[in-house]
Write a protein that holds these residues in place. Structure first.
Motif, PDB file in Angstrom:
ATOM      1  N   UNK A 278       0.851  -1.035  -0.066  1.00  0.00           N
ATOM      2  CA  UNK A 278      -0.034   0.056  -0.133  1.00  0.00           C
ATOM      3  C   UNK A 278       0.854   1.219   0.152  1.00  0.00           C
ATOM      4  N   UNK A 279       2.016   1.235   0.934  1.00  0.00           N
ATOM      5  CA  UNK A 279       2.876   2.378   0.873  1.00  0.00           C
ATOM      6  C   UNK A 279       3.536   2.523  -0.429  1.00  0.00           C
ATOM      7  N   UNK A 280       4.176   1.475  -0.825  1.00  0.00           N
ATOM      8  CA  UNK A 280       5.285   1.540  -1.944  1.00  0.00           C
ATOM      9  C   UNK A 280       4.803   1.390  -3.292  1.00  0.00           C
ATOM     10  N   UNK A 281       3.798   0.914  -3.762  1.00  0.00           N
ATOM     11  CA  UNK A 281       3.267   0.754  -4.911  1.00  0.00           C
ATOM     12  C   UNK A 281       2.980   1.957  -5.643  1.00  0.00           C
ATOM     13  N   UNK A 282       2.137   2.681  -5.260  1.00  0.00           N
ATOM     14  CA  UNK A 282       1.987   4.166  -5.725  1.00  0.00           C
ATOM     15  C   UNK A 282       3.164   5.020  -5.900  1.00  0.00           C
ATOM     16  N   UNK A 283       4.001   5.060  -4.487  1.00  0.00           N
ATOM     17  CA  UNK A 283       5.214   5.894  -4.619  1.00  0.00           C
ATOM     18  C   UNK A 283       6.142   5.245  -5.878  1.00  0.00           C
TER      19      UNK A 283
END
Length: 456
Positions: free
Chosen positions: A186-191
């Motif tokens: 959740x944290x790293x995919x969009x980033x």
């Protein structure tokens, strides 16, 4: 979780941070935690669980990359999706095969040492990939280094922490720690998707390396190997002395495998979990973004959908842990796999250039089901194999990752051969139906020491 320091002696023995008093012969150890009563009101087990949660997030950051970088690596180096998928399959296979040995190494050298080294290996592999120029380097950095590192922080790590630090609420804690991987997604995919689109794939790889390194100080400062290290009882249990370091960690892992392999439940658990890995990490995590991109969807949009899976994965896994404390885990597994298989059969019809309500429904549903299988699987390992359950689960997890590795590779090969992922979606749906049937035939075992303890 908060405990009033004026609780009765009996209540404190179960739920207070300090557990029951240690034997009189160990007076110094007994006195030390009592002196801390006024300073801590949260059981130390929850602090250790929180550090474990953050550690898994940091170590899982790399899992956001493969699906995002498949197209950029193909464009820059001309590597086929099969080649890139093979490197990902090495990572996934080693992730699983390392897990049972990591659990044994934690018994021998301690959780802190093993996890700190593992995080460093993930950082090294992600950082070194910035300078790669050949596909064999991709297999070395992504496959070997990252696979060994993430495997040492696999779900067997969560099982070890849960078994040592918790007697009550094991199902809930297992669900929370399992959800950590989804939280990392959740944290790293969009980033990482944003970084890849605007700055290229190399800065995204550096970001993942830094995320793993940042967690190391938390592990060194706050993680403890066993409740007895700080004079405590496990949460909800009685005080036990810390066992002597187990020697021959690798030999023990192999012996446990041979013993478990003589039983039918092991093969059923391993088979169902292999299908779980094939239909999640191997299929959706690796191939959903490139498949959606094949149908005209932007990479950042597809990555955002995958991140939404992570949101509902957290909810579904924690809720599954709660259910596992209260209901028959075999039936839970059968329901999870059956519903997952049905959803995969509909996915090819949902692939369009834009996001639409049926696709959103699939994403939410698949997120809730993503690793909801983990708490009941761990509960069945604990029921069947008692004190060896963490290592047995490590081997079951190995089958999970072997299944994921096969589909990560074969999915890319199928795309190269047929120009479409549709055959892979249909085949995975059929496999999930088989897993549902397998879960129902796992035999029961009378609860013994170390077995699952319902708390609801």
């Amino acid at each position: 979780m908060l405990r009033n320091v004026t609780q009765t002696t009996e209540s404190a023995a179960r739920d207070d941070e300090h557990g029951p008093a240690t034997p009189a012969a160990d007076g110094l150890t007994a006195a030390l935690p009592k002196a801390r009563t006024s300073r801590f009101r949260v059981h130390r087990a929850w602090i250790v669980a929180a550090v474990t949660f953050v550690t898994i997030i940091g170590g899982a950051a790399f899992n956001s990359l493969p699906g995002l970088l498949m197209d950029p690596l193909q464009d820059e180096f001309g590597w086929s999706r099969g080649e890139i998928g093979f490197a990902v399959s090495i990572d996934m296979a080693l992730y699983g095969l390392t897990a049972p040995f990591a659990a044994a190494l934690m018994d021998r050298f301690g959780i802190r040492r093993v996890v700190a080294v593992a995080l460093s290996m993930v950082a090294l592999g992600a950082l070194a990939s910035v300078w790669m120029t050949a596909s064999w380097q991709l297999m070395l950095y992504w496959g070997l280094l990252v696979g060994l590192g993430t495997g040492s922080m696999a779900m067997a790590f969560s099982a070890t922490v849960t078994d040592r630090w918790f007697t009550a609420r094991r199902g809930l804690v297992t669900g929370i720690l399992t959800a950590a991987g989804a939280s990392g997604q959740l944290v790293f995919l969009p980033l990482c998707a944003w970084i890849v689109e605007h700055h290229g794939w190399r800065p995204a790889s550096v970001t993942v390396a830094l995320a793993a390194l940042v967690v190391v100080p938390f592990v060194c400062l706050l993680m403890r190997d066993h409740p007895a290290d700080v004079g405590l009882a496990p949460y909800g249990g009685a005080y036990v002395e810390k066992p002597a370091p187990a020697r021959g960690a690798a030999g023990r892992a192999v012996r446990v495998l041979f013993d478990a392999a003589r039983t039918g439940p092991f093969w059923l658990l391993a088979g169902t979990f292999a299908i779980c890995g094939a239909s999640t990490n191997g299929l959706i995590r690796t191939h959903f973004v490139p498949s959606a991109h094949d149908h005209g969807m932007q990479i950042t949009t597809a990555a955002s959908l995958l991140a939404v899976i992570g949101v509902f994965d957290v909810i579904g896994t924690v809720f599954s842990g709660w259910l596992t404390d209260r209901f028959e885990p075999r039936r839970l597994l059968a329901v999870y796999y059956a519903l997952r298989g049905i959803s995969l059969l509909f996915l090819p019809m949902l692939m369009l250039p834009t996001v639409h309500p049926p696709m959103v429904f699939f994403i939410v549903f698949y997120g809730l089901d993503w690793v909801a299988t983990v708490p009941p699987t761990i509960a069945l390992c604990r029921e069947q194999y008692g004190q060896d359950s963490a290592i047995v689960f490590g081997w079951v997890l190995a089958s999970h990752q072997v299944g994921a590795a096969l589909v990560a590779f074969l999915g890319g090969v199928a795309r190269d051969a047929f120009g479409s992922y549709d055959p892979v979606w249909y085949a995975s749906g059929a496999l999930c139906a088989a897993a549902a049937l397998m879960a129902l035939v796992i035999r029961r075992k009378v609860a013994t020491e170390g077995a699952r303890v319902p708390t609801g």
